[in-house]
Design an enzyme around this catalytic site. Structure first.
Site, short mmCIF file in Angstrom:
data_model
loop_
_atom_site.label_atom_id
_atom_site.label_comp_id
_atom_site.label_asym_id
_atom_site.label_seq_id
_atom_site.Cartn_x
_atom_site.Cartn_y
_atom_site.Cartn_z
N GLU A 272 -4.46 -14.02 1.47
CA GLU A 272 -4.50 -13.12 0.39
C GLU A 272 -3.35 -12.20 0.70
O GLU A 272 -3.65 -11.00 0.67
CB GLU A 272 -5.99 -12.40 0.61
N PRO A 273 -2.22 -12.78 0.58
CA PRO A 273 -1.06 -11.82 0.91
C PRO A 273 -0.72 -10.66 -0.47
O PRO A 273 -0.88 -11.43 -1.57
CB PRO A 273 0.05 -12.73 1.08
N TYR A 315 1.05 7.85 3.25
CA TYR A 315 1.16 7.21 4.60
C TYR A 315 2.44 7.78 5.55
O TYR A 315 2.65 7.11 6.47
CB TYR A 315 1.35 5.72 4.54
N CYS A 342 4.88 19.50 -8.29
CA CYS A 342 4.78 20.78 -7.72
C CYS A 342 3.67 20.55 -6.36
O CYS A 342 2.41 21.08 -6.38
CB CYS A 342 4.12 21.76 -8.55
C1 LIG Z 1 -5.23 -5.20 -0.27
C2 LIG Z 1 -6.07 -6.38 0.26
C3 LIG Z 1 -5.35 -7.47 0.54
C4 LIG Z 1 -3.65 -7.59 0.58
O1 LIG Z 1 -3.20 -6.76 1.62
P1 LIG Z 1 -1.57 -6.84 1.85
O2 LIG Z 1 -1.38 -5.90 2.85
O3 LIG Z 1 -0.84 -6.28 0.48
O4 LIG Z 1 -1.14 -8.16 2.15
C5 LIG Z 1 -5.76 -8.59 0.97
N1 LIG Z 1 -7.17 -8.83 1.05
C6 LIG Z 1 -8.19 -7.73 0.66
C7 LIG Z 1 -9.50 -7.79 0.76
C8 LIG Z 1 -7.42 -6.55 0.39
O5 LIG Z 1 -8.20 -5.31 0.09
#
Ligand SMILES: *Cc1c(COP(=O)(O)O)cnc(C)c1O
Length: 415
Positions: A272-273, A315, A342
């Site tokens: 899930e990138p 961050y 502001c």
């Molecule tokens: C945000 C998120 C991602 C992606 O994370 P990256 O740091 O952008 O790669 C993948 N899976 C889940 C469940 C997330 O909440």
């Protein structure tokens, strides 16, 4: 940042001169490179070639329809965290059958819509969520495919706001509890457990934490299989970091290779990138409004602000800030690059050595992920235009918002 480079002193995105682009479309402006996005996605897909693997781009990193559409054309899946993101994926031509739905607080209507669309998997984060999903699937006479999001209690060594796989975080279920929840899933009539998943954080710059997490998931699957419950895929989540400054992040190919070697061939793999697909594929262009100095400091007040790019304020994130036109006379000073909002916390970068004049254009680098998608209308500031460069052409993929749009839904009381 190979797709953003100087040609004769002028910063380009692919073949497009960014000074010309900013003059045509104004600033602040997000500019993305199609070639960079596609190369980043392909690096994952190629490294998993020959396996049953699905690269699910995480929509929250940047959900612009044009970007989702480019990825859908490559065959990407999508990781979503809301019903709104599901609608974006569908509108962009993505396949619902390649969507995984993550997130701690899925509403009933969001679940129903995802079931109706026929998504690939719900990444379930609690027992209560599992029970609700079973009930809704039952009402629709459907069976919901699920994986349980396990919190493997691993420190990914990143900023605390984006570490998500520690025992104290709100995400997932403790890995000790996961067995119980799978047993429950097995008993429920409208649930079928198809996978297991985790997502341990974001901007992670080594593979070690992933290796530890995958080993924990595999151990859990071993226990589950002894009780007669088996699943067909392992979802490793996202979170691979990029190089904002001097971090060395593993490349996607190396990372996917490590995962692929660890996970036995009988399981499918889901990745899930988000950040590592779009982060280095975008810049934020901003123009200097004023230069000022007090006894202590030089300030460059620019026209982009924390409402456009929140990461530095939220961050303490570092983004390189570079001139769009290199100056011949290199007299430099140290500037705090700040916006018009502001808030003292409104800055894009502090103490940056720059050679600046009024009206200069600056590029805030690696702003493609969690840039536009986290932007707001604070201080009644319309959100920036988004542009996508494809070779020699720059396309508007989201028009600059107008103040009229900001006020459109508001109503005053009758007299
Ligand atoms: C945000 C998120 C991602 C992606 O994370 P990256 O740091 O952008 O790669 C993948 N899976 C889940 C469940 C997330 O909440």
């Amino acid at each position: 940042m190979g797709n953003f480079s100087y040609k004769n002193g002028a910063l380009h995105a692919e073949g497009v001169n960014l000074t010309a682009l900013a003059e045509r479309h104004g600033t602040p402006a997000y500019v993305y490179s199609r070639a960079a996005i596609e190369a980043n996605w392909r690096a994952y897909a190629d490294a998993c070639a020959g396996r049953d693997a699905l690269v699910c781009y995480s929509v929250k990193a940047n959900g612009n329809l044009a970007i989702l559409n480019l990825l859908a054309r490559l065959g990407s899946g999508f990781d979503i965290v809301s019903g709104g993101e599901l609608e974006r994926v569908i509108a962009a031509g993505g396949e619902p059958g390649k969507v995984v739905f993550s997130g701690t607080g899925k509403r009933a209507d969001e679940m129903a819509r995802a079931l109706e669309a026929g998504i690939h998997c719900f990444n379930v984060e609690s027992e209560a969520e599992l029970l609700r999903l079973d009930e809704i699937a039952g009402q629709m006479s459907l069976t919901a495919p699920v994986s349980i999001r396990v919190n493997p209690d691993i420190d990914p060594d990143t900023h605390p706001y984006i570490a998500t796989g520690l025992r104290g975080n709100k995400f997932g279920v403790d890995h000790e509890e996961a067995l119980e929840i799978y047993r429950l899933a097995d008993r429920l009539g409208h649930i079928t457990a198809t996978g297991i998943d985790c997502h341990i954080g974001s901007q992670i710059t080594s593979t070690g934490p992933y290796v530890d997490a995958v080993k924990k998931l595999l151990a859990l699957l071993g226990h589950l299989e002894k009780t007669g419950i088996s699943v067909s895929h392992i979802d490793i989540g996202g979170g691979l970091g990029i190089s904002y400054r001097d971090e060395t992040a593993p490349d996607a190919a190396g990372f996917a290779g490590v995962i692929s070697d660890l996970v036995p061939a009988r399981y499918g793999i889901i990745l899930e990138p988000g950040r590592s697909i779009v982060g280095n594929a975008g810049v934020l262009l901003t123009r200097v409004e004023y230069l000022k100095a007090n006894r202590e400091k030089h300030f460059a007040v620019v026209d982009a602000s924390m409402n456009d790019l929140l990461r530095p304020s939220l961050y303490q994130a570092w983004h390189d800030i570079i001139p769009v036109s290199e100056r011949a006379d290199g007299a430099q000073a140290e500037y705090d690059v700040v916006g018009p909002i502001c808030e003292t916390g409104d800055f894009l970068g502090l103490g940056r050595s720059l050679s600046l004049g009024p009206d200069d254009l600056l590029a805030v680098m690696c702003a493609g992920a969690y840039g536009f998608s986290m932007s707001s209308n604070y201080n009644a500031r319309p959100r920036a235009v988004e542009l996508l460069v494809d070779g020699e052409r720059g396309h508007v993929i989201r028009e600059r918002e107008t103040v009229g749009q900001l006020m459109a839904g508001e109503k005053i009381l009758p007299a």
